[in-house]
Write a protein that holds these residues in place. Structure first.
Motif, PDB file in Angstrom:
ATOM      1  N   GLY A 116      -1.573  39.200  39.380  1.00  0.00           N
ATOM      2  CA  GLY A 116      -2.542  39.309  38.291  1.00  0.00           C
ATOM      3  C   GLY A 116      -3.704  40.249  38.539  1.00  0.00           C
ATOM      4  N   LYS A 117      -3.582  41.145  39.518  1.00  0.00           N
ATOM      5  CA  LYS A 117      -4.716  41.999  39.887  1.00  0.00           C
ATOM      6  C   LYS A 117      -5.065  43.025  38.811  1.00  0.00           C
ATOM      7  CE  LYS A 117      -4.321  41.684  44.921  1.00  0.00           C
ATOM      8  NZ  LYS A 117      -4.082  42.434  46.190  1.00  0.00           N
ATOM      9  N   ARG A 118      -4.065  43.522  38.134  1.00  0.00           N
ATOM     10  CA  ARG A 118      -4.315  44.502  37.080  1.00  0.00           C
ATOM     11  C   ARG A 118      -4.595  43.744  35.775  1.00  0.00           C
ATOM     12  NH1 ARG A 118       0.805  48.401  37.866  1.00  0.00           N
ATOM     13  NH2 ARG A 118       1.868  46.486  37.215  1.00  0.00           N
ATOM     14  N   VAL A 119      -5.573  44.248  35.013  1.00  0.00           N
ATOM     15  CA  VAL A 119      -6.036  43.485  33.853  1.00  0.00           C
ATOM     16  C   VAL A 119      -6.016  44.351  32.595  1.00  0.00           C
ATOM     17  CG1 VAL A 119      -7.932  42.135  32.884  1.00  0.00           C
ATOM     18  CG2 VAL A 119      -7.538  42.115  35.355  1.00  0.00           C
ATOM     19  N   ILE A 120      -5.520  43.759  31.513  1.00  0.00           N
ATOM     20  CA  ILE A 120      -5.595  44.395  30.196  1.00  0.00           C
ATOM     21  C   ILE A 120      -5.939  43.347  29.146  1.00  0.00           C
ATOM     22  CG2 ILE A 120      -3.998  46.306  30.661  1.00  0.00           C
ATOM     23  CD1 ILE A 120      -1.806  44.699  29.238  1.00  0.00           C
ATOM     24  N   ALA A 121      -6.499  43.812  28.053  1.00  0.00           N
ATOM     25  CA  ALA A 121      -6.702  42.974  26.868  1.00  0.00           C
ATOM     26  C   ALA A 121      -5.937  43.628  25.731  1.00  0.00           C
ATOM     27  CB  ALA A 121      -8.174  42.857  26.529  1.00  0.00           C
ATOM     28  N   VAL A 122      -5.191  42.826  24.986  1.00  0.00           N
ATOM     29  CA  VAL A 122      -4.345  43.370  23.922  1.00  0.00           C
ATOM     30  C   VAL A 122      -4.656  42.656  22.613  1.00  0.00           C
ATOM     31  CG1 VAL A 122      -2.001  43.956  23.227  1.00  0.00           C
ATOM     32  CG2 VAL A 122      -2.530  43.694  25.657  1.00  0.00           C
ATOM     33  N   PHE A 123      -4.912  43.434  21.578  1.00  0.00           N
ATOM     34  CA  PHE A 123      -5.097  42.883  20.234  1.00  0.00           C
ATOM     35  C   PHE A 123      -3.743  42.955  19.530  1.00  0.00           C
ATOM     36  CE2 PHE A 123      -9.363  43.437  21.467  1.00  0.00           C
ATOM     37  CZ  PHE A 123     -10.187  42.735  20.598  1.00  0.00           C
ATOM     38  N   GLU A 124      -3.260  41.795  19.093  1.00  0.00           N
ATOM     39  CA  GLU A 124      -1.937  41.735  18.474  1.00  0.00           C
ATOM     40  C   GLU A 124      -1.951  40.809  17.260  1.00  0.00           C
ATOM     41  OE1 GLU A 124       1.535  41.707  21.401  1.00  0.00           O
ATOM     42  OE2 GLU A 124      -0.069  40.876  22.628  1.00  0.00           O
TER      43      GLU A 124
END
Length: 241
Positions: A116-124
């Motif tokens: 889980g080190k890489r992080v993104i936020a996604v609007f869906e």
């Protein structure tokens, strides 16, 4: 000093004065161009560019160009052919950048894959076909990532219902994957369960999210639309996590 040199200096000063006198203020251009773009259009800023006498006109998250008299309007990208650089894209990336830590992550579904080190936020949107494809391919094949999913209901009225049912599930992440990947709807939400649908809708509008999916990265940059695994990994590689 010789008369010829003095004359050249005076001529240079005069020319500089004329140039400065002819250079309009960006505020003057804004006042000219804004009413010409339409009654409901608000120009956020006007900025002089270093190329071709163009002035950048920013309207929300869009960039247009005009001349110093606000007579002509240019829509498109400006490229530096020497460096093969898309100057307009660089500017768009700059104005669209957000502060990731300001996102209200408590209003998103959190999914952790691997470390889980890489992080993104996604609007869906739950009714978004491109979002489902993004989930079924790119995100399915991506490991070592934390995904914060903001259910952004902009496509249909029942998107709000589907999002609330998923939010009110015992395992939100599982319920979201069940719907987006396996087309299995979540059970109806209890009457007393409150979902952050309205808050997320307001957030997305504030950030200028006009379509789904929209992906935000830890450095604040964004990518609109579904991208493949190769593009996602290339983007991760450029970001210090």
């Amino acid at each position: 000093m010789s008369m010829s040199k003095l004359g050249l200096l005076l001529l240079s000063a005069l020319m500089a004065g004329c140039v400065n006198a002819e250079t309009p203020s960006t505020e003057a251009i804004r006042k000219l161009v804004e009413p010409r773009l339409g009654a409901n259009v608000k120009v956020d800023s006007v900025k002089e560019t270093p190329y071709a006498g163009l002035y950048e006109v920013r309207v929300g998250t869009d960039i247009l160009y005009t001349d110093k008299t606000a007579t002509y309007l240019f829509s498109g990208h400006v490229f530096n052919l020497v460096t093969s650089t898309d100057l307009t894209k660089e500017r768009l990336d700059e104005i669209n950048r957000i502060k990731f830590s300001d996102l209200p992550l408590d209003k998103a579904i959190k999914t952790v894959k691997g470390d889980g080190k890489r992080v993104i936020a996604v609007f869906e949107d739950p009714n978004c076909g491109y979002c489902k494809r993004f989930r079924q391919t790119t995100l399915k094949d991506t490991d070592n990532v934390t995904i914060y999913t903001f259910m952004y209901n902009i496509l249909a009225e029942d998107s709000f219902v589907k999002s609330k049912n998923i939010w009110c599930s015992l395992d939100r992440s599982q319920a979201w994957d069940d719907w987006m990947i396996r087309n299995k709807p979540a059970a109806p939400a209890s009457a007393n369960c409150v979902a952050p649908n309205d808050e997320v809708l307001e957030l997305g509008r504030k950030l200028g999210v006009n379509g789904t999916p929209a992906i935000f990265f830890a450095d604040g940059s964004r990518v609109p639309g579904a991208i493949d695994s190769k593009m996602l990994e290339e983007k991760f590689a450029k970001i210090k996590q």
